[in-house]
Design an enzyme around this catalytic site. Structure first.
Site, PDB file in Angstrom:
ATOM      1  N   HIS A  25       0.836  -1.203   0.000  1.00 28.96           N
ATOM      2  CA  HIS A  25       0.000   0.000   0.000  1.00 28.96           C
ATOM      3  C   HIS A  25       0.862   1.240   0.000  1.00 28.96           C
ATOM      4  CE1 HIS A  25       0.489   1.539   4.187  1.00 28.96           C
ATOM      5  NE2 HIS A  25       0.828   0.290   4.436  1.00 28.96           N
ATOM      6  N   CYS A  26       0.277   2.350  -0.487  1.00 26.09           N
ATOM      7  CA  CYS A  26       0.936   3.647  -0.409  1.00 26.09           C
ATOM      8  C   CYS A  26       0.130   4.502   0.557  1.00 26.09           C
ATOM      9  CB  CYS A  26       1.048   4.293  -1.788  1.00 26.09           C
ATOM     10  SG  CYS A  26      -0.541   4.598  -2.589  1.00 26.09           S
ATOM     11  N   ALA A  27       0.169   5.822   0.402  1.00 22.17           N
ATOM     12  CA  ALA A  27      -0.505   6.704   1.360  1.00 22.17           C
ATOM     13  C   ALA A  27      -2.014   6.577   1.307  1.00 22.17           C
ATOM     14  CB  ALA A  27      -0.093   8.155   1.114  1.00 22.17           C
TER      15      ALA A  27
END
Length: 424
Positions: A25-27
């Site tokens: 996942h990213c932000a």
């Protein structure tokens, strides 16, 4: 629906263990590497509560959840992968340009919080040591204790001084090497024995000469040498795992990995990519410095497209190098204009739309964009409606034009939107 139930629903609708290779996942987005796109039930996933949209990019199925929530859903999603009984081998995919850019971004995402904090420290120190601010308390810069300035220097200089260690650590982690070896290898690149490259460029120090022709310096503040060294050395370590007997693995693997990594970094990759960094930085600086704000307009207008293509993280390299060399980031203020423009158009949609569901989605996403996180707003509202996104590009270009025209610059990176103004 709680976070665990949402994670299970996504897991099932993406295709379960038979269709999932990996997840990260990213932000704002849960990124799932799938084997067969046709097995992903996109419409059903997008209709789930709290899901703001989804799309495919570089072989990944990315589900927009928003900041905070994505971390919680990811934490519930990972155990489902670990608990699966699938024995299928991951399918091999062609390593495209976009995938290489995504990997580059994945390396830098864990480092961004440190650089954001460092940027804020630099901004606050610059603000609090100005005569105009000190004058409010009847003080001048001469009244600031030397010990206090040294204390603040620790806060502002540490991350950039040891940046190769952070980059090498993250690269080792992404490419399957031993992260602690990445840290040590990165620290070797900034060992005090090696003369600082910037001091050498300013004739304050002399480079080490090997083989009577090869100049070797340290790589304080550099990114590409550490990044590519991390890739090569981690791949080499994985090869060593296969050829070194188990009884000798503890002794020999780390020994040969560090030796090989340092030799390649100092004598091959370092000199090559440090030169590349300097030329790329010059080219982008030339764009930003184009007369009449033209460069700012172009970046402010089309820079938002990089986020859609998933290649916006490549700009981290340029911003880091600007900060390391000049202590200024010229891209950050222009990027802030694009984020505020996105927030504005999504807020306009929230106000004007007759759909209650769209209002419920658009209002919080406008706030998120104003705070610097635009992906949910872009994929959840403006890009879906097309016209708002075009308007945000135009507005971002106009803002970038003025930011460039007035030579706005930031003391850090990572923060844009309203919080980003603290850096400018």
């Amino acid at each position: 629906m709680n976070d665990k139930e949402l994670a299970k629903k996504i897991y099932d609708l993406v295709g379960g263990s038979e269709n999932i290779d990996s997840a990260m996942h990213c932000a704002t987005r849960l990124r799932v590497m799938v084997r067969d796109k046709s097995k992903v039930k996109i419409k059903e996933i997008e209709n789930l509560p709290k899901v703001k949209g989804s799309f495919f990019n570089a072989g990944q199925y990315q589900i927009i959840l928003g900041t905070g929530l994505v971390d919680k859903v990811y934490d519930e999603f990972v155990p489902l992968l670990k608990g699966s009984s699938s024995s299928g081998e991951p399918t091999k995919k062609k390593f495209s340009f976009k995938q290489s850019i995504r990997v580059f971004g994945d390396v830098f995402v864990p480092i961004i919080p440190v650089l954001v904090a460092t940027g804020l420290f630099i901004g606050l120190r610059g603000l609090l040591t100005q005569n105009a601010v000190l004058g409010l308390f009847g003080l001048t810069t001469q009244d600031v204790p030397t010990q206090l300035l040294k204390f603040t220097q620790i806060l502002t200089d540490t991350a950039f001084s040891f940046l190769p260690a952070l980059v090498c650590w993250s690269t080792f982690k992404i490419f399957g090497g031993t992260p602690v070896l990445g840290i040590v290898l990165g620290l070797m690149l900034v060992n005090p024995i090696l003369p600082n490259a910037y001091d050498v460029a300013q004739h304050k120090a002399i480079a080490l000469i090997f083989f009577n022709f090869l100049k070797v310096t340290g790589y304080q503040g550099s990114v590409l040498p550490a990044f590519f060294t991390g890739i090569v050395a981690s791949k080499f370590e994985k090869w060593l795992k296969k050829v070194i007997p188990d009884s000798l693995d503890l002794i020999l693997r780390s020994f040969f990995t560090l030796l090989f990594g340092l030799v390649v970094a100092l004598f091959v990759l370092g000199p090559i990519f440090h030169g590349v960094e300097e030329w790329v930085l010059v080219a982008v600086s030339a764009l930003i410095e184009m007369p009449f704000g033209i460069g700012g307009f172009l970046y402010g207008c089309f820079g938002q497209l990089l986020g859609i293509l998933g290649i916006h993280h490549i700009l981290n390299l340029l911003e880091i190098n600007m900060l390391a060399q000049f202590h200024w980031d010229y891209l950050n203020p222009i990027g802030t204009c694009g984020n505020i423009a996105e927030a504005g158009v999504v807020l306009a949609v929230a106000i004007k739309t007759a759909s209650n569901k769209m209002k419920q989605i658009a209002y919080p996403l406008a706030l998120s964009a104003a705070l610097g996180i635009t992906e949910p707003a872009v994929f959840g509202v403006s890009l879906r409606l097309v016209r708002p996104f075009v308007c945000s590009m135009i507005a971002g270009g106009i803002g970038g034009f003025f930011a460039s025209l007035f030579h706005l610059k930031a003391t850090g990176m990572g923060l844009t939107g309203i919080p980003g103004t603290l850096l400018t």
